[in-house]
Design a protein around this motif. Structure first.
Motif, mmCIF file in Angstrom:
data_model
loop_
_atom_site.group_PDB
_atom_site.id
_atom_site.type_symbol
_atom_site.label_atom_id
_atom_site.label_comp_id
_atom_site.label_asym_id
_atom_site.label_seq_id
_atom_site.Cartn_x
_atom_site.Cartn_y
_atom_site.Cartn_z
ATOM 1 N N ARG A 131 -3.700 9.427 39.608
ATOM 2 C CA ARG A 131 -2.608 8.687 40.242
ATOM 3 C C ARG A 131 -2.176 7.555 39.322
ATOM 4 N NH1 ARG A 131 -5.274 4.671 44.571
ATOM 5 N NH2 ARG A 131 -7.373 4.490 43.760
ATOM 6 N N LEU A 132 -1.054 6.955 39.626
ATOM 7 C CA LEU A 132 -0.585 5.833 38.828
ATOM 8 C C LEU A 132 -1.533 4.652 38.997
ATOM 9 C CD1 LEU A 132 3.235 5.992 39.657
ATOM 10 C CD2 LEU A 132 2.115 6.782 37.560
ATOM 11 N N ASP A 133 -1.690 3.883 37.915
ATOM 12 C CA ASP A 133 -2.582 2.726 37.952
ATOM 13 C C ASP A 133 -1.866 1.449 38.363
ATOM 14 O OD1 ASP A 133 -4.876 4.159 36.958
ATOM 15 O OD2 ASP A 133 -3.919 4.117 34.979
ATOM 16 N N TYR A 134 -0.552 1.399 38.147
ATOM 17 C CA TYR A 134 0.182 0.149 38.375
ATOM 18 C C TYR A 134 1.663 0.485 38.529
ATOM 19 C CZ TYR A 134 1.899 -4.639 37.478
ATOM 20 O OH TYR A 134 2.511 -5.866 37.571
ATOM 21 N N VAL A 135 2.306 -0.136 39.523
ATOM 22 C CA VAL A 135 3.749 0.014 39.729
ATOM 23 C C VAL A 135 4.353 -1.379 39.877
ATOM 24 C CG1 VAL A 135 5.580 0.949 41.182
ATOM 25 C CG2 VAL A 135 3.461 2.245 40.879
ATOM 26 N N LEU A 136 5.354 -1.681 39.058
ATOM 27 C CA LEU A 136 6.037 -2.977 39.106
ATOM 28 C C LEU A 136 7.402 -2.799 39.745
ATOM 29 C CD1 LEU A 136 6.278 -5.984 38.330
ATOM 30 C CD2 LEU A 136 7.208 -5.223 36.118
ATOM 31 N N VAL A 166 -8.241 1.273 31.238
ATOM 32 C CA VAL A 166 -8.557 1.851 29.931
ATOM 33 C C VAL A 166 -10.074 1.991 29.769
ATOM 34 C CG1 VAL A 166 -8.526 1.416 27.448
ATOM 35 C CG2 VAL A 166 -6.433 1.141 28.795
ATOM 36 N N ARG A 167 -10.818 0.990 30.226
ATOM 37 C CA ARG A 167 -12.288 1.080 30.142
ATOM 38 C C ARG A 167 -12.819 2.236 30.975
ATOM 39 N NH1 ARG A 167 -12.113 -4.609 30.502
ATOM 40 N NH2 ARG A 167 -12.525 -4.476 32.746
ATOM 41 N N GLU A 168 -12.253 2.420 32.167
ATOM 42 C CA GLU A 168 -12.795 3.418 33.083
ATOM 43 C C GLU A 168 -12.274 4.820 32.828
ATOM 44 O OE1 GLU A 168 -13.484 4.126 37.878
ATOM 45 O OE2 GLU A 168 -12.614 2.252 37.139
ATOM 46 N N PHE A 169 -10.979 4.930 32.474
ATOM 47 C CA PHE A 169 -10.369 6.256 32.368
ATOM 48 C C PHE A 169 -9.925 6.608 30.952
ATOM 49 C CE2 PHE A 169 -9.033 4.445 36.561
ATOM 50 C CZ PHE A 169 -9.934 5.161 37.337
ATOM 51 N N GLY A 170 -9.837 5.615 30.078
ATOM 52 C CA GLY A 170 -9.382 5.886 28.719
ATOM 53 C C GLY A 170 -7.899 5.662 28.517
ATOM 54 N N ASP A 171 -7.138 5.483 29.605
ATOM 55 C CA ASP A 171 -5.707 5.226 29.476
ATOM 56 C C ASP A 171 -5.222 4.458 30.696
ATOM 57 O OD1 ASP A 171 -5.803 7.176 31.430
ATOM 58 O OD2 ASP A 171 -4.763 8.703 30.265
ATOM 59 N N PHE A 172 -3.947 4.056 30.643
ATOM 60 C CA PHE A 172 -3.347 3.231 31.687
ATOM 61 C C PHE A 172 -1.971 3.779 32.002
ATOM 62 C CE2 PHE A 172 -0.883 -0.820 32.669
ATOM 63 C CZ PHE A 172 -1.388 -0.954 33.961
ATOM 64 N N HIS A 173 -1.746 4.163 33.266
ATOM 65 C CA HIS A 173 -0.480 4.749 33.689
ATOM 66 C C HIS A 173 0.308 3.708 34.481
ATOM 67 C CE1 HIS A 173 -1.310 9.029 32.611
ATOM 68 N NE2 HIS A 173 -2.532 8.538 32.605
#
Length: 266
Positions: free
Chosen positions: A154-159, A49-56
């Protein structure tokens, strides 16, 4: 100079960690595994969020990931999670009627969407319909990521969760589509429903892949995967789907408790 002898390191719960690619994090108790994985998830979300403004963030809804997803809703330390800036995706969905218990989205809705405050238009469910080649869900993902600078789309995190049979929900041993495909329609295994799944290409392109494996039931699956990597088979033979997790330029972390880490004796 101190005369103190060498400091003895605490033994790893359950024994040596399995020889998995990436980083293997082992804790004694499942609750400690959840603490570690939740802390990493929060740090990744805030940093993006700090770097890109959102979280995918993409999640596979299963019994393996349920404890962590539910913890996001009640742990006071996770109140800083940036839900208003989060885009939430499913890694896979079963092609069955909406009221079928094998559907994934109702689980995510009940565990997260209804309580987190995430804007509904930032929750991306999968239309569980068959499609030739790449599934239309890929267009949704591209439309969300296109706003980012080239190279960061690209996606930031995959669980993901390592299932008892050694599979990872939604992943197949081999993807048969082109290397740039993001989503595929899968006819399913014998006795199982067809599925719509993210491809290994999309998952491996993400910044962070987290895999959970906890409890006695997970130990044989950990052993199966460990044996595969120890064999050095690599690409020469089809291996477990989890062996296809190979981030291109991201982090891969496995989270195990002591019960799951008994791979040498499982």
């Amino acid at each position: 100079m101190s005369d103190a002898g060498p400091i003895e390191l605490a033994p790893i719960p359950g024994g040596e960690p399995p020889p998995f690619p990436g980083t293997v994090i082992v804790r004694e108790l499942a609750d400690e595994v959840l603490d570690a994985s939740a802390a990493d998830l929060l740090l990744q979300a805030l940093a993006c969020v700090r770097e890109f403004g959102d979280f995918h963030m993409a999640v596979s809804a299963s019994a393996r990931t349920e404890p962590l997803l539910k913890r996001l809703m009640y742990d006071p330390d996770l109140r800083r999670f940036p839900w208003p800036r989060t885009q939430l995706y499913l890694t896979d969905e079963a092609c069955v009627p909406e009221n079928d218990e094998r559907r994934r989205f109702p689980l995510v809705r009940d565990w997260i969407v209804d309580f987190s405050g995430i804007p509904k238009n930032q929750v991306h469910s999968i239309d569980p319909v068959a499609a030739e080649g790449e599934h239309p869900y890929a267009t949704s993902i591209r439309d969300c990521l296109v706003w980012r600078e080239k190279g960061h789309d690209r996606l930031d995190y995959v669980l993901l969760g390592l299932e008892d049979d050694g599979r990872i929900a939604g992943l197949r041993e081999r993807d048969t589509l082109g290397t740039q495909s993001l989503v595929r329609w899968d006819p399913g295994e014998e006795g199982g429903p067809p599925r719509v799944t993210m491809t290994q290409h999309l998952i491996n392109a993400s910044r962070f892949i987290a895999v959970l494996a906890m409890g006695d039931a997970a130990a044989p699956a950990v052993r199966t995967l460990a044996d595969f990597f120890l064999s050095g088979a690599g690409e020469s033979i089809p291996g477990p789907a989890a062996a296809g997790l190979k981030p291109v330029s991201g982090e891969l972390r496995w989270y195990l408790d002591a019960a799951a880490n008994r791979w040498a004796n499982a």
